[in-house]
Design a protein around this motif. Structure first.
Motif, PDB file in Angstrom:
ATOM      1  N   VAL A 128       0.835  -1.203   0.000  1.00  0.00           N
ATOM      2  CA  VAL A 128       0.000   0.000   0.000  1.00  0.00           C
ATOM      3  C   VAL A 128       0.871   1.255   0.000  1.00  0.00           C
ATOM      4  O   VAL A 128       0.599   2.221  -0.724  1.00  0.00           O
ATOM      5  CB  VAL A 128      -0.966  -0.009   1.207  1.00  0.00           C
ATOM      6  CG1 VAL A 128      -1.653   1.334   1.378  1.00  0.00           C
ATOM      7  CG2 VAL A 128      -2.002  -1.106   1.036  1.00  0.00           C
ATOM      8  N   GLU A 129       1.950   1.252   0.784  1.00  0.00           N
ATOM      9  CA  GLU A 129       2.860   2.403   0.827  1.00  0.00           C
ATOM     10  C   GLU A 129       3.526   2.626  -0.532  1.00  0.00           C
ATOM     11  O   GLU A 129       3.651   3.765  -0.985  1.00  0.00           O
ATOM     12  CB  GLU A 129       3.928   2.193   1.897  1.00  0.00           C
ATOM     13  CG  GLU A 129       3.396   2.273   3.305  1.00  0.00           C
ATOM     14  CD  GLU A 129       4.403   1.806   4.340  1.00  0.00           C
ATOM     15  OE1 GLU A 129       5.575   1.543   3.994  1.00  0.00           O
ATOM     16  OE2 GLU A 129       4.011   1.699   5.511  1.00  0.00           O
ATOM     17  N   GLU A 161      -4.125   5.163  -4.485  1.00  0.00           N
ATOM     18  CA  GLU A 161      -4.607   4.845  -3.140  1.00  0.00           C
ATOM     19  C   GLU A 161      -5.402   3.536  -3.183  1.00  0.00           C
ATOM     20  O   GLU A 161      -6.353   3.415  -3.952  1.00  0.00           O
ATOM     21  CB  GLU A 161      -5.499   5.967  -2.604  1.00  0.00           C
ATOM     22  CG  GLU A 161      -4.771   7.272  -2.393  1.00  0.00           C
ATOM     23  CD  GLU A 161      -3.699   7.200  -1.310  1.00  0.00           C
ATOM     24  OE1 GLU A 161      -3.915   6.523  -0.283  1.00  0.00           O
ATOM     25  OE2 GLU A 161      -2.633   7.809  -1.500  1.00  0.00           O
ATOM     26  N   ALA A 190       1.058   4.119  -2.872  1.00  0.00           N
ATOM     27  CA  ALA A 190       0.809   5.520  -2.528  1.00  0.00           C
ATOM     28  C   ALA A 190       1.917   6.416  -3.085  1.00  0.00           C
ATOM     29  O   ALA A 190       1.651   7.535  -3.528  1.00  0.00           O
ATOM     30  CB  ALA A 190       0.697   5.679  -1.023  1.00  0.00           C
ATOM     31  N   ASP A 208      -6.939   0.398  -0.429  1.00  0.00           N
ATOM     32  CA  ASP A 208      -7.150  -0.055   0.945  1.00  0.00           C
ATOM     33  C   ASP A 208      -6.451  -1.393   1.133  1.00  0.00           C
ATOM     34  O   ASP A 208      -6.570  -2.290   0.301  1.00  0.00           O
ATOM     35  CB  ASP A 208      -8.643  -0.192   1.208  1.00  0.00           C
ATOM     36  CG  ASP A 208      -8.970  -0.509   2.659  1.00  0.00           C
ATOM     37  OD1 ASP A 208      -8.059  -0.464   3.506  1.00  0.00           O
ATOM     38  OD2 ASP A 208     -10.142  -0.806   2.945  1.00  0.00           O
TER      39      ASP A 208
END
Length: 187
Positions: free
Chosen positions: A99-100, A108, A103, A110
């Motif tokens: 996820v990082e 984005e 990003a 979840d």
């Protein structure tokens, strides 16, 4: 026990699906947490009516999910991690790391919609991102060594036997010397 799901549960089903679960799981977890209701005849009629009324809304959600999935086409997540000399990570690469990295690329996602096993070695892996019922994306993950200089000597040593022989002899001589010193002191 048949349950109508009120939200997506990875591994079980998606919102408005009718699933068969064990009675204890339904009674003690799904129903109290408002994640599902018992699939009674009246609840099933209500579900069909809701699906009929919301058909266009569902198509819009599916199109939005497909658009988000298309953002991930061609993306390869490359994670640099500290690695021991034999290629094992000092930590692990997990959903949060993915996820990082997404990003950082401006996407984005979840972490709850990603399924993968924790990665503990250098190599190429795959994670699955579930956007909607039929919209899933396989996301390639490449784990590379952040410190390749530590791995290089371990790999280079077996290739050159002349370098291996010299240190081995000096190590043996060092071990022989203390043994000789210890013997007189033991008497």
């Amino acid at each position: 026990m048949k349950i109508i799901l009120k939200e997506d549960i990875i591994g079980l089903g998606y919102k408005n699906d009718v699933v068969e679960v064990k009675p204890g799981y339904g009674r003690n977890y799904l129903i109290p947490k408002k994640k599902g209701v018992i699939a009674s005849p009246s609840a099933l009629k209500q579900l069909e009516e809701d699906k009929r009324q919301q058909a266009h809304k569902i198509e819009a959600q599916k199109a939005a999910a497909q658009k988000r999935a298309n953002q991930l086409d061609g993306i390869v997540i490359e994670v640099a991690a500290k690695v021991s000399s034999n290629g094992v990570l000092y930590g692990s690469v997990n959903k949060n790391t993915v996820v990082e990295e997404l990003a950082k690329k401006g996407i984005e996602v979840d972490r709850r919609i990603i399924t993968m096993r924790d990665i503990k070695a250098v190599g190429e892996y795959e994670a699955t991102v579930h956007f909607y019922k039929d919209v899933e994306v396989k996301l390639p993950i490449k784990v590379v060594a952040e410190n390749p200089e530590e791995m290089a000597p371990a790999e280079a040593a077996p290739e050159d036997p002349a370098e291996e022989a010299a240190p081995a002899e000096s190590v043996e001589e060092d071990f022989d010397a203390p043994e000789e010193e210890e013997e007189p002191s033991a008497e």
